[in-house]
Design a protein around this motif. Structure first.
Motif, PDB file in Angstrom:
ATOM      1  N   TRP A 102      11.979  25.342  38.821  1.00 16.20           N
ATOM      2  CA  TRP A 102      10.669  25.354  39.475  1.00 16.20           C
ATOM      3  C   TRP A 102       9.626  24.576  38.685  1.00 16.20           C
ATOM      4  CZ3 TRP A 102      11.036  31.361  40.259  1.00 16.20           C
ATOM      5  CH2 TRP A 102      11.984  31.619  41.260  1.00 16.20           C
ATOM      6  N   GLY A 103       9.945  24.228  37.421  1.00 20.18           N
ATOM      7  CA  GLY A 103       9.029  23.452  36.611  1.00 20.18           C
ATOM      8  C   GLY A 103       7.716  24.139  36.321  1.00 20.18           C
ATOM      9  N   LEU A 104       7.750  25.438  36.152  1.00 19.84           N
ATOM     10  CA  LEU A 104       6.510  26.177  35.922  1.00 19.84           C
ATOM     11  C   LEU A 104       6.070  26.081  34.465  1.00 19.84           C
ATOM     12  CD1 LEU A 104       7.126  29.437  37.995  1.00 19.84           C
ATOM     13  CD2 LEU A 104       5.788  27.428  38.611  1.00 19.84           C
ATOM     14  N   ASP A 105       4.809  26.447  34.247  1.00 18.43           N
ATOM     15  CA  ASP A 105       4.228  26.507  32.909  1.00 18.43           C
ATOM     16  C   ASP A 105       5.026  27.486  32.042  1.00 18.43           C
ATOM     17  OD1 ASP A 105       1.479  25.925  31.400  1.00 18.43           O
ATOM     18  OD2 ASP A 105       2.105  28.006  31.014  1.00 18.43           O
ATOM     19  N   PRO A 106       5.252  27.180  30.743  1.00 16.28           N
ATOM     20  CA  PRO A 106       6.067  28.085  29.913  1.00 16.28           C
ATOM     21  C   PRO A 106       5.540  29.520  29.891  1.00 16.28           C
ATOM     22  CG  PRO A 106       5.086  26.304  28.607  1.00 16.28           C
ATOM     23  CD  PRO A 106       4.919  25.936  30.035  1.00 16.28           C
ATOM     24  N   ALA A 107       4.224  29.668  29.774  1.00 17.50           N
ATOM     25  CA  ALA A 107       3.672  31.027  29.708  1.00 17.50           C
ATOM     26  C   ALA A 107       3.960  31.776  31.007  1.00 17.50           C
ATOM     27  CB  ALA A 107       2.174  30.975  29.443  1.00 17.50           C
ATOM     28  N   LEU A 108       3.792  31.071  32.122  1.00 18.68           N
ATOM     29  CA  LEU A 108       4.031  31.690  33.429  1.00 18.68           C
ATOM     30  C   LEU A 108       5.514  32.032  33.593  1.00 18.68           C
ATOM     31  CD1 LEU A 108       2.524  32.469  35.982  1.00 18.68           C
ATOM     32  CD2 LEU A 108       3.128  30.255  36.958  1.00 18.68           C
ATOM     33  N   PRO A 167      13.551  23.039  29.682  1.00 16.93           N
ATOM     34  CA  PRO A 167      12.428  22.348  29.037  1.00 16.93           C
ATOM     35  C   PRO A 167      11.413  23.346  28.487  1.00 16.93           C
ATOM     36  CG  PRO A 167      12.194  22.275  31.414  1.00 16.93           C
ATOM     37  CD  PRO A 167      13.500  22.962  31.142  1.00 16.93           C
ATOM     38  N   ARG A 168      10.898  23.051  27.287  1.00 20.68           N
ATOM     39  CA  ARG A 168       9.873  23.947  26.721  1.00 20.68           C
ATOM     40  C   ARG A 168       8.535  23.716  27.416  1.00 20.68           C
ATOM     41  NH1 ARG A 168      11.029  23.611  20.233  1.00 20.68           N
ATOM     42  NH2 ARG A 168      12.805  25.046  20.174  1.00 20.68           N
ATOM     43  N   GLY A 169       8.292  22.491  27.813  1.00 26.22           N
ATOM     44  CA  GLY A 169       7.125  22.177  28.631  1.00 26.22           C
ATOM     45  C   GLY A 169       5.813  22.135  27.874  1.00 26.22           C
ATOM     46  N   MET A 170       4.728  21.960  28.657  1.00 22.16           N
ATOM     47  CA  MET A 170       3.379  21.897  28.104  1.00 22.16           C
ATOM     48  C   MET A 170       2.695  23.230  28.375  1.00 22.16           C
ATOM     49  SD  MET A 170       3.069  18.639  27.120  1.00 22.16           S
ATOM     50  CE  MET A 170       1.384  18.028  27.221  1.00 22.16           C
ATOM     51  N   LEU A 171       2.322  23.922  27.308  1.00 23.23           N
ATOM     52  CA  LEU A 171       1.650  25.211  27.469  1.00 23.23           C
ATOM     53  C   LEU A 171       0.258  24.991  28.059  1.00 23.23           C
ATOM     54  CD1 LEU A 171       1.732  28.262  26.955  1.00 23.23           C
ATOM     55  CD2 LEU A 171       0.765  27.809  24.702  1.00 23.23           C
ATOM     56  N   PHE A 172      -0.040  25.636  29.167  1.00 25.58           N
ATOM     57  CA  PHE A 172      -1.294  25.491  29.919  1.00 25.58           C
ATOM     58  C   PHE A 172      -1.578  24.024  30.238  1.00 25.58           C
ATOM     59  CE2 PHE A 172      -2.131  29.134  26.911  1.00 25.58           C
ATOM     60  CZ  PHE A 172      -1.730  30.097  27.828  1.00 25.58           C
ATOM     61  N   VAL A 174      -1.530  21.620  28.283  1.00 23.18           N
ATOM     62  CA  VAL A 174      -2.236  20.946  27.206  1.00 23.18           C
ATOM     63  C   VAL A 174      -1.375  20.799  25.951  1.00 23.18           C
ATOM     64  CG1 VAL A 174      -4.351  20.884  25.853  1.00 23.18           C
ATOM     65  CG2 VAL A 174      -4.324  22.056  28.073  1.00 23.18           C
ATOM     66  N   ILE A 175      -0.763  21.922  25.519  1.00 23.34           N
ATOM     67  CA  ILE A 175      -0.074  21.934  24.231  1.00 23.34           C
ATOM     68  C   ILE A 175       1.405  21.620  24.430  1.00 23.34           C
ATOM     69  CG2 ILE A 175       0.423  23.316  22.183  1.00 23.34           C
ATOM     70  CD1 ILE A 175      -1.970  25.123  23.157  1.00 23.34           C
ATOM     71  N   ASP A 176       1.874  20.608  23.743  1.00 22.54           N
ATOM     72  CA  ASP A 176       3.270  20.211  23.880  1.00 22.54           C
ATOM     73  C   ASP A 176       4.156  21.102  23.010  1.00 22.54           C
ATOM     74  OD1 ASP A 176       5.646  19.052  24.257  1.00 22.54           O
ATOM     75  OD2 ASP A 176       5.148  17.131  23.278  1.00 22.54           O
ATOM     76  N   LEU A 177       4.940  21.943  23.672  1.00 22.60           N
ATOM     77  CA  LEU A 177       5.751  22.897  22.922  1.00 22.60           C
ATOM     78  C   LEU A 177       7.010  22.268  22.344  1.00 22.60           C
ATOM     79  CD1 LEU A 177       5.479  26.183  24.998  1.00 22.60           C
ATOM     80  CD2 LEU A 177       4.263  25.529  22.940  1.00 22.60           C
ATOM     81  N   ASN A 178       7.236  20.984  22.572  1.00 21.67           N
ATOM     82  CA  ASN A 178       8.382  20.341  21.951  1.00 21.67           C
ATOM     83  C   ASN A 178       8.134  20.087  20.472  1.00 21.67           C
ATOM     84  OD1 ASN A 178      10.296  20.094  24.109  1.00 21.67           O
ATOM     85  ND2 ASN A 178       8.795  18.729  25.054  1.00 21.67           N
ATOM     86  N   ARG A 179       6.870  20.166  20.069  1.00 23.85           N
ATOM     87  CA  ARG A 179       6.569  20.071  18.635  1.00 23.85           C
ATOM     88  C   ARG A 179       6.933  21.408  18.002  1.00 23.85           C
ATOM     89  NH1 ARG A 179       1.262  18.894  19.804  1.00 23.85           N
ATOM     90  NH2 ARG A 179       0.615  20.192  18.044  1.00 23.85           N
ATOM     91  N   PRO A 180       7.781  21.418  16.981  1.00 22.06           N
ATOM     92  CA  PRO A 180       8.263  22.692  16.414  1.00 22.06           C
ATOM     93  C   PRO A 180       7.135  23.634  16.004  1.00 22.06           C
ATOM     94  CG  PRO A 180       9.453  20.845  15.467  1.00 22.06           C
ATOM     95  CD  PRO A 180       8.387  20.249  16.323  1.00 22.06           C
ATOM     96  N   LEU A 181       6.086  23.083  15.384  1.00 21.35           N
ATOM     97  CA  LEU A 181       5.014  23.957  14.899  1.00 21.35           C
ATOM     98  C   LEU A 181       4.278  24.614  16.055  1.00 21.35           C
ATOM     99  CD1 LEU A 181       3.217  22.467  11.794  1.00 21.35           C
ATOM    100  CD2 LEU A 181       4.571  24.558  12.014  1.00 21.35           C
ATOM    101  N   TYR A 184       6.350  27.268  17.361  1.00 21.04           N
ATOM    102  CA  TYR A 184       6.400  28.407  16.454  1.00 21.04           C
ATOM    103  C   TYR A 184       5.178  29.301  16.636  1.00 21.04           C
ATOM    104  CZ  TYR A 184       6.189  31.309  12.373  1.00 21.04           C
ATOM    105  OH  TYR A 184       6.089  32.411  11.562  1.00 21.04           O
ATOM    106  N   TYR A 185       3.982  28.686  16.650  1.00 23.47           N
ATOM    107  CA  TYR A 185       2.780  29.532  16.755  1.00 23.47           C
ATOM    108  C   TYR A 185       2.685  30.199  18.120  1.00 23.47           C
ATOM    109  CZ  TYR A 185       1.438  27.984  12.188  1.00 23.47           C
ATOM    110  OH  TYR A 185       1.442  27.771  10.839  1.00 23.47           O
ATOM    111  N   PHE A 186       3.227  29.535  19.142  1.00 26.14           N
ATOM    112  CA  PHE A 186       3.276  30.158  20.464  1.00 26.14           C
ATOM    113  C   PHE A 186       4.164  31.406  20.418  1.00 26.14           C
ATOM    114  CE2 PHE A 186       5.602  30.277  24.638  1.00 26.14           C
ATOM    115  CZ  PHE A 186       4.561  30.834  25.363  1.00 26.14           C
ATOM    116  N   VAL A 187       5.357  31.271  19.796  1.00 28.09           N
ATOM    117  CA  VAL A 187       6.273  32.418  19.697  1.00 28.09           C
ATOM    118  C   VAL A 187       5.632  33.528  18.870  1.00 28.09           C
ATOM    119  CG1 VAL A 187       8.513  33.197  18.806  1.00 28.09           C
ATOM    120  CG2 VAL A 187       8.342  31.024  20.000  1.00 28.09           C
TER     121      VAL A 187
END
Lengths: 340, 295
Positions: A102-108, A167-172, A174-181, A184-187
């Motif tokens: 569905w390609g939804l936002d990671p948080a959603l 895919p980890r996707g872009m949080l909201f 805006v934030i690219d979750l493919n960057r490890p850091l 990490y802070y999202f988790v």
């Protein structure tokens, strides 16, 4: 758990670690120590990805949240669920599907997984709380095995392969979750949100009623509490949080697979909680870190993992029932009383 | 000769037979669980692992010692029973004063160790065990073909189940056992050695699992994981039947096996979950189980 020796061990461990009634007169010094510990813990968590391999720490955090959610049931309501993998793995599938197809936002996506686990928890809980003790464990185990077979057969789960390349996707957006850091802070944020929720639950009037049910359900009923509802709510909450952990794990590893829904996974979370200390807030976190580390270490050796895990289980049950944190708390608590 | 009634009827009877065989194993295993639970108040999670060990013992004896099926039918349950007695003496007996859940957790750990160990040494691929010469071939019953060995398994497990029922419900030893289940302290005061009875009960219960393992070896392949998938279904069977009665465990086991076989014909996709669905329905209608007592 109705038995007096275990429950008193569990509850004394709980009151020792948690800022509860027993520690209340402990006053300002205790409070300062506690705040210092929290600050220390948070800064350690914030600094961890610079010292350790981020994916490893994220794995620890996901399993720590999973174990904390499980501990809410066993440690505070005295209910042994042997089917928590259904919520963990089920949510992982839903989150992975939402993010990938569905390609939804990671948080959603994680929220959807959490909601699914909560609904599943409502159904399982409504069935399982009709029986007590050992039967409760067997029913949850059997129901979760049903989820395993469904996951094996249903088309959207990908059978033996699972859902890969999530895919980890872009949080909201805006934030690219493919960057490890960033990931990490999202988790870490997800974990902290879940942990604080559990902490608040345990110390709320609701949490006190749960403890009362654990100590003596008949008496709680006679005091006018509808214990069934309390147990069901605790079950749903625990299932939803386990789902949140599973959904997050699916994004971290970009994979939802059958491993997450097996009964061995349900057993693993029992071990984490038992090893760390049932009924202590931090115990499951320590236990999860230990078991994940052990898994990583054993993967490099030729030792069979289940044998070692099983042996730890046996040793814990026989001689180490308080767990790491429970034992520490017990030592810390009994020392001043000897000085006095 | 196999197409006397046409394919559908053939498939139906074939699946029903398979269901009956599965049901025999459910009955044997849930019987052992019920006997152990009655006496020890422990749910033996290692039951599936002991079933697997029974099958492996028979296989190992054939491979390395040349001991055939018939002696193994006696020796393997004996080995498994002794293993159970050691486990009860050294570990389980320390936990009786604690919450019953610790017994479940301990036997879960033991199950992981046994299965992990066998998997490590023998891998996950199944090992074939030959059908004994006396039971090869089969009978044409007119409406279906019955392999001799499968008929033997159904009859043997029925005999063992009914024998156990008779021993517990109709003999003096069984009366002691039932009395000790109700009130161990009082029975001990009458001069009966209850701890020995508890140990022997556990040994007997897991020996039943070992026997089921030997019976299963020629039908399914001998495989380290053969017990772990079975045990969860047996748990559901136990919840459905309730652990109050021995006959209840036998009837529920056989009935659910047949029902599973029937589902395989009617709607194959649901065959692996039908037992769990029935468990959910039973929990809604009669939470104590079909033969259980409300406590």
């Amino acid at each position: 758990m109705p038995d007096t020796t275990t429950t008193s061990a569990v509850s004394s461990a709980a009151t020792a670690v948690l800022p509860g009634r027993a520690a209340a007169p402990g006053t300002d010094r205790d409070r300062t120590v506690r705040i210092a510990l929290i600050v220390l813990g948070l800064s350690a968590a914030a600094a961890a990805p610079f010292v350790l391999y981020p994916v490893f720490v994220m794995k620890v955090l996901c399993f720590a949240l999973f174990a904390c959610a499980f501990n809410l049931l066993i440690g505070y309501a005295g209910l042994l669920s042997f089917g928590h993998a259904a919520f963990f793995g089920g949510a992982a599938y839903v989150t992975a599907h939402a993010a990938k197809v569905w390609g939804l936002d990671p948080a959603l996506s994680i929220l959807l997984g959490t909601g699914f686990a909560g609904l599943l928890g409502l159904v399982f809980g409504a069935l399982a709380i009709r029986r007590q003790g050992i039967y409760f464990a067997m029913i949850t185990l059997a129901l979760s095995q049903m989820i395993f077979f469904l996951a094996l057969q249903m088309p959207f789960t990908g059978g033996e392969d699972g859902i890969q390349g999530v895919p980890r996707g872009m949080l909201f957006g805006v934030i690219d979750l493919n960057r490890p850091l960033a990931m990490y802070y999202f988790v870490l944020a997800v974990f902290l949100a879940g942990f604080v929720l559990i902490w608040r639950t345990v110390h709320s009037p609701f949490g006190q009623v749960l403890k009362a049910i654990r100590e003596n359900e008949a008496r709680a009923v006679s005091l006018g509490y509808r214990t069934e509802r309390y147990k069901l709510l605790a079950f749903v909450l625990s299932a939803a949080l386990a789902g949140m952990a599973g959904g997050t794990k699916a994004l971290v590893f970009q994979l939802a697979s059958l491993t997450d829904v097996t009964w061995q996974m349900s057993g693993e979370v029992v071990l984490m909680t038992l090893l760390g200390g049932m009924g202590t807030l931090l115990g499951p976190v320590v236990g999860a870190a230990f078991v994940v580390m052990l898994g990583n270490y054993l993967a490099a050796t030729s030792l069979p993992v289940p044998v070692v895990i099983g042996a730890i289980f046996v040793v814990c049950v026989l001689v180490f029932r308080r767990g790491i944190v429970g034992e520490l708390a017990h030592r810390l608590r009994s020392r001043p009383s000897r000085d006095r | 000769m196999v197409t006397l009634f046409g394919i559908p009827a053939q498939a139906l009877f074939g699946q029903l037979l398979l269901g009956l065989i599965n049901g025999s194993f459910y009955a044997l295993l849930s019987l052992g669980l019920a006997v152990i639970f009655g006496m020890l108040n422990v749910i033996n999670f290692a039951h599936g692992a002991f079933y697997m060990v029974g099958a492996f013992t028979a296989w190992l004896m054939l491979q390395h010692l040349g001991i055939g099926y018939w002696p193994a039918l006696l020796l393997a349950p004996l080995v498994v029973g002794l293993l159970g007695i050691v486990l009860e003496k050294t570990m389980l007996s320390r936990l009786y004063k604690l919450d019953h859940l610790y017994g479940l957790l301990l036997t879960f750990g033991v199950a992981l160790m046994l299965e992990g160990g066998f998997r490590h040494w023998f891998g996950v691929s199944g090992m074939p065990y030959p059908i004994p010469a006396e039971l090869r071939g089969g009978q044409n019953l007119g409406f279906m073909f019955l392999p001799n060995y499968r008929g033997w398994v159904v009859i043997a497990s029925l005999v063992v189940c009914l024998g156990t029922w008779y021993a517990i419900e109709r003999t003096r030893l069984g009366a002691y056992l039932r009395a000790a289940t109700e009130n161990p302290v009082l029975v001990q005061a009458f001069g009966i050695n209850v701890p020995v009875m508890v140990t022997a009960t556990y040994g007997f219960g897991v020996a039943l699992a070992g026997l089921a393992g030997v019976l299963a070896a020629p039908i399914y392949q001998v495989n380290p994981l053969m017990g772990s998938n079975l045990i969860v279904i047996v748990f559901a069977v136990v919840v459905i039947g309730g652990m109050g009665s021995i006959l209840g465990a036998i009837v529920t086991g056989l009935g659910l096996g047949l029902l599973e076989g029937l589902t395989k014909v009617v709607y194959p996709e649901a065959s692996s979950i039908v037992v769990f669905v029935i468990m959910a329905i039973v929990l809604l209608i009669k939470p104590a189980g079909l033969f259980g007592r409300e406590r």
